[in-house]
Design an enzyme around this catalytic site. Structure first.
Site, short mmCIF file in Angstrom:
data_model
loop_
_atom_site.label_atom_id
_atom_site.label_comp_id
_atom_site.label_asym_id
_atom_site.label_seq_id
_atom_site.Cartn_x
_atom_site.Cartn_y
_atom_site.Cartn_z
N ASP A 151 -20.01 -13.92 -5.68
CA ASP A 151 -19.89 -14.99 -6.72
C ASP A 151 -19.00 -13.95 -7.91
O ASP A 151 -19.22 -12.76 -8.09
CB ASP A 151 -21.02 -15.28 -7.31
CG ASP A 151 -20.92 -16.06 -8.60
OD1 ASP A 151 -20.31 -17.36 -8.43
OD2 ASP A 151 -21.31 -15.60 -9.95
N GLU A 207 -15.17 -15.51 -4.18
CA GLU A 207 -15.20 -16.90 -5.00
C GLU A 207 -14.55 -16.30 -6.20
O GLU A 207 -14.76 -15.69 -7.23
CB GLU A 207 -16.63 -17.21 -5.59
CG GLU A 207 -16.59 -18.51 -6.30
CD GLU A 207 -16.72 -18.43 -8.04
OE1 GLU A 207 -16.54 -19.21 -8.61
OE2 GLU A 207 -17.06 -17.15 -8.34
#
Length: 679
Positions: free
Chosen positions: A285, A327
């Site tokens: 992330d 991501e």
């Protein structure tokens, strides 16, 4: 110390922790990864130590910890490592399919997820992304993205034993579990943050902290804001420390300081521990934010890539059956770097979200024009070896339109006006069929993001006639068809397989009311699954139609991620067309992003692909219809064409007769099968 002596010392630190029967295999892996690993970590951290010896001591300590984790890795996972290491493209075949859901919204807890495996297998899922399930911050936690403990499960979802049991069951069903691994930050009640609050100097240096606003203001001058309406600014004052701490996202999410080598070492250990629990894919992330630099937007910095490259090296030594997924919601031009060098000499992540492809596909629906989508595809380079895109229609997050600015500005005087129109369209303005909502803008020159389930954005929520419902389903399937044919690993977002609608009740739930992204994070509806066999229902029609697309994809090797892609440019602006695969075994993908019926000269389209241009018949793999010189695409429809083996003269004459027959309706009636949408 010579390079050879350094290598020997580090190797001995690594293998000393291992049983003797693993020495040869791990030595071979380390030999392959050591040059890049040592180079990247030396570049990042050499100046953090008094001399080279200090750096080598630190690296030796980290590799010793890595060796212990390799030794602890279960036999089944070590066997999986060996199996996958021998298959260069195992995760990029046309058989790969992802599915994404929150544990509690999907199945209640980890045990409940196991009960949903038959549904996943029915779809053909091989990769399950469960959104954050690690122990999260008490109170507000950004949907679980504020992690309080990397080695514990959120109590309401289960235990580590439940996770290991689930991964075992998934693996036996041919499904890899993907976990979020939040690299950029931790919660303010994580043990590292709590120690920093108590005054532990070593843990304070796990974070960026400043005594006053002087340095933060220097950074703020060039920084954007992620959540300006509810979390303005990038720094938060922490009373216990009397310091300003860097908090890019929310005040309770403290950015990790990767200039500190201890942070890299501890995060690496945390990831490998989860890998040993059976997690096979990590969604990394916020990778774009990992490194901070004055006078920059602190995104996509070279050091962020070096961190990921070093992490990849360690994973390839310790757990090469594991995938890393970036991501990075960044413009197309900045995205390929997250997959490593084009010549594959330096590897980074195995997968990367193609966010601009996703956003451009929705924009094409709003504009009834595929030019922006074509521009994104033209800007997308070939994949490096052993890498793949993650292609998707919706996810747990908003659709951010600003990633499209570079392509959207081509030939446009006011890109702000263009993207603002798209944003308003999907919030239900501009006489739109869509029923989404706006999300926060990230600055004065930004455009509001969009939230909402795919079906609602595609018009199903506003449909009042059977034809409007048909068109809404076609639009949803059109976008899913693109994700299946583009080249990558496609992802289904939970509920899309049934055409599930928005959750308009999210405001009634404490902690959700101020985050409109919960509009598209609904609870699983058992009643939708129960009607999936009934094609007289919306859920049944959607499930059958999407399942049909998935089944066809699995039979077409041209759609594997590594197969070539050639964009067709000489087509009407409403049409997106490209060829996949080799010249002899090509597949032509053609789709109509408009509400008009459009007829194409199929022979001319074939000629510009560079394929063999002799006249032949083409079979639409979605409904097995045969096409010759012309192709008629109905509104919001798609075809997947391969060369037909039918060569009899009667069939050719029949196709010519069909091509010459007039069709001026423009709006086809509903039929049992319409360009792959089974109604």
């Amino acid at each position: 110390m010579s390079p050879h002596a350094i290598f020997d010392r580090l190797l001995q630190s690594l293998v000393a922790q291992l049983p003797s029967d693993q020495h040869v295999l791990i030595t071979l892996r380390f030999q392959k990864q050591a040059p890049v690993l040592i180079d990247k970590l030396r570049t990042l951290y050499r100046n953090k130590f008094e001399n080279e010896t200090g750096f080598i001591d630190w690296l030796e300590q980290m590799l010793r910890a890595t060796g212990r984790l390799i030794s602890d890795r279960p036999l089944a996972l070590r066997n999986l490592d060996v199996q996958r290491s021998g298959s260069r493209e195992w995760f990029s075949s046309q058989n790969m399919l992802g599915y994404c859901a929150y544990v509690d919204r999907f199945a209640g807890d980890l045990g409940g997820v196991a009960a949903r495996i038959p549904h996943l297998k029915k779809l053909g899922v091989t990769y399950l992304h469960l959104l954050p399930f690690l122990k999260a911050r008490q109170g507000e936690n950004d949907g679980g993205f504020a992690v309080a403990d990397f080695d514990a499960i959120e109590p309401k979802l289960g235990t580590m034993e439940d996770l290991q049991e689930l991964t075992t069951q998934l693996r036996s069903s041919g499904i890899s579990l993907c976990s979020d691994f939040i690299l950029n930050h931790v919660a303010d009640d994580h043990p590292w943050a709590m120690a920093a609050k108590r005054g532990d100097a070593s843990y304070r240096d796990y974070f960026y902290h400043y005594p006053d606003r002087t340095q933060p203001e220097i950074f703020e001058a060039s920084l954007g804001q992620v959540f300006p309406q509810v979390a303005p600014g990038n720094f938060s004052f922490i009373p216990e420390m009397q310091k300003w701490v860097w908090t890019t996202f929310y005040p309770y999410q403290w950015d990790l300081n990767y200039t500190n080598p201890a942070v890299f070492a501890d995060m690496t250990v945390a990831l490998l521990q989860l890998a040993n629990r059976g997690v096979e894919v990590f969604r990394l992330d916020s990778t774009a934010f990992l490194w901070k630099r004055e006078a920059s937007n602190c995104m996509n910095q070279p050091e962020a890539h070096w961190i990921l490259q070093a992490l990849r090296c360690i994973v390839d030594v310790a757990a090469p059956g594991v995938l890393l997924k970036a991501e990075a919601i960044v413009p197309t031009a900045e995205l390929p770097a997250y997959l490593g060098s084009q010549d594959s000499s330096v590897k980074e992540c195995h997968l990367a979200y193609h966010s601009s492809l996703m956003a451009a596909s929705w924009a094409a629906l709003a504009e009834q024009d595929a030019d922006l989508l074509r521009a994104v595809i033209q800007a997308t380079p070939l994949l490096p070896e052993q890498a793949s895109w993650l292609t998707y229609v919706r996810c747990h997050d908003d659709i951010g339109w600003n990633v499209l600015r570079p392509e959207a500005s081509h030939g446009v005087q006011n890109v702000q006006q263009r993207l603002s129109y798209v944003s308003r369209f999907f919030s239900g303005e501009e006489a739109s069929f869509a029923r989404g909502a706006s999300f926060q803008a990230s600055g004065p020159d930004a455009v509001h993001g969009t939230v909402g389930m795919a079906s609602a954005l595609a018009g199903l929520a506003s449909a009042s006639t059977s034809l409007e419902q048909e068109y809404a389903l076609r639009r949803t399937l059109l976008l899913y068809g693109l994700t299946l044919c583009f080249g990558g690993m496609p992802l289904i977002y939970m509920g899309d397989e049934f055409g599930q609608m928005n959750d308009d009740d999210y405001r009634l739930h404490a902690g959700h009311e101020n985050d409109s992204r919960w509009l598209h994070r609904p609870l699983w509806k058992t009643e939708l699954e129960m009607t999936a066999h009934d094609v007289s229902t919306i859920a049944g029609t959607m499930f059958r139609s999407l399942s049909h697309l998935l089944q066809q994809r699995r039979s077409l090797p041209q759609l594997a991620a590594h197969q070539s892609r050639r964009l067709l440019l000489g087509v009407p602006s409403q049409i997106l067309a490209f060829a996949r695969g080799t010249e002899d075994e090509a597949l032509l993908y053609m789709s109509n992003f408009s509400d008009q019926t459009i007829t194409l000269d199929l022979f001319s389209c074939v000629m510009q692909t560079g394929l063999k241009a002799e006249q032949c018949l083409w079979r639409n793999q979605l409904d097995q219809s045969i096409h010759a010189d012309t192709l008629t695409l109905q509104p919001w429809s798609q075809v997947w064409l391969t060369r037909a083996t039918d060569t009899v003269q009667e069939k050719t004459q029949e196709m010519h007769a069909q091509a010459l027959s007039p069709d001026n309706s423009g709006k086809p009636e509903l039929s049992s099968t319409t360009n792959g949408v089974i109604a």
